[in-house]
Design a protein around this motif. Sequence first.
Motif, PDB file in Angstrom:
ATOM      1  N   TYR A  68     -13.329  37.721 -30.758  1.00 57.66           N
ATOM      2  CA  TYR A  68     -13.905  37.502 -32.078  1.00 57.66           C
ATOM      3  C   TYR A  68     -15.419  37.414 -31.951  1.00 57.66           C
ATOM      4  O   TYR A  68     -15.945  36.642 -31.156  1.00 57.66           O
ATOM      5  CB  TYR A  68     -13.366  36.201 -32.693  1.00 57.66           C
ATOM      6  CG  TYR A  68     -11.881  36.224 -32.924  1.00 57.66           C
ATOM      7  CD1 TYR A  68     -11.364  36.637 -34.138  1.00 57.66           C
ATOM      8  CD2 TYR A  68     -10.993  35.833 -31.929  1.00 57.66           C
ATOM      9  CE1 TYR A  68     -10.005  36.656 -34.369  1.00 57.66           C
ATOM     10  CE2 TYR A  68      -9.630  35.855 -32.138  1.00 57.66           C
ATOM     11  CZ  TYR A  68      -9.136  36.266 -33.358  1.00 57.66           C
ATOM     12  OH  TYR A  68      -7.782  36.291 -33.574  1.00 57.66           O
ATOM     13  N   LYS A  71     -16.452  35.216 -36.567  1.00 59.34           N
ATOM     14  CA  LYS A  71     -15.080  34.991 -37.021  1.00 59.34           C
ATOM     15  C   LYS A  71     -14.302  36.282 -37.222  1.00 59.34           C
ATOM     16  O   LYS A  71     -13.150  36.254 -37.602  1.00 59.34           O
ATOM     17  CB  LYS A  71     -15.087  34.186 -38.320  1.00 59.34           C
ATOM     18  CG  LYS A  71     -15.536  32.771 -38.117  1.00 59.34           C
ATOM     19  CD  LYS A  71     -15.282  31.940 -39.342  1.00 59.34           C
ATOM     20  CE  LYS A  71     -15.648  30.507 -39.057  1.00 59.34           C
ATOM     21  NZ  LYS A  71     -15.214  29.605 -40.096  1.00 59.34           N
ATOM     22  N   SER A  72     -14.945  37.429 -36.957  1.00 60.59           N
ATOM     23  CA  SER A  72     -14.239  38.698 -37.163  1.00 60.59           C
ATOM     24  C   SER A  72     -13.758  39.260 -35.830  1.00 60.59           C
ATOM     25  O   SER A  72     -14.493  39.284 -34.844  1.00 60.59           O
ATOM     26  CB  SER A  72     -15.150  39.701 -37.872  1.00 60.59           C
ATOM     27  OG  SER A  72     -16.330  39.905 -37.128  1.00 60.59           O
TER      28      SER A  72
END
Length: 152
Positions: A68, A71-72
């Motif tokens: 990540y 947060k992606s």
Amino acid sequence: MADINTTPLVDVMLVMLIIFLLTIPAVLDTVPVKLPPVVFDPTQTKPENVLLTVRAENDDGTGACKVYWGKSEVDSTKLLELGQTKLEKLIADVGGAENITDETMPEVHIRGDVMTPYKCIGGVIYTMQYAGYQRIGFISEPAPGSATIPRL
């Protein structure tokens, strides 16, 4: 005659003990080094740092790796692209690679789950080094009751 004379046995054991006490220091002789004291340095978060989280797909540590960026979730190709793009932008912002100092050098901070296999974290380290980052560190949770001592 039911008694056994143990005096010779004790004598042999004492001689063996003395021999081992004299030879162990010679065997354990190592290269002298001064080890740093164990201290937790607080991480200084800068806006140019890259925060990555690495974990295994399954909670038991098996399966694919998940990485990540913030947060992606990203795959290794996207991770390399994002890392290179961010580093190139930072170099352009400071006016070229010759203007990068220790204060402006970006760092990669990796938060790895305890159950994450080494191959996952090792792959992220390699990818970020390939992207051009020289400083890669790990974010850990200090043991309960341990003190944080600032460097002087």
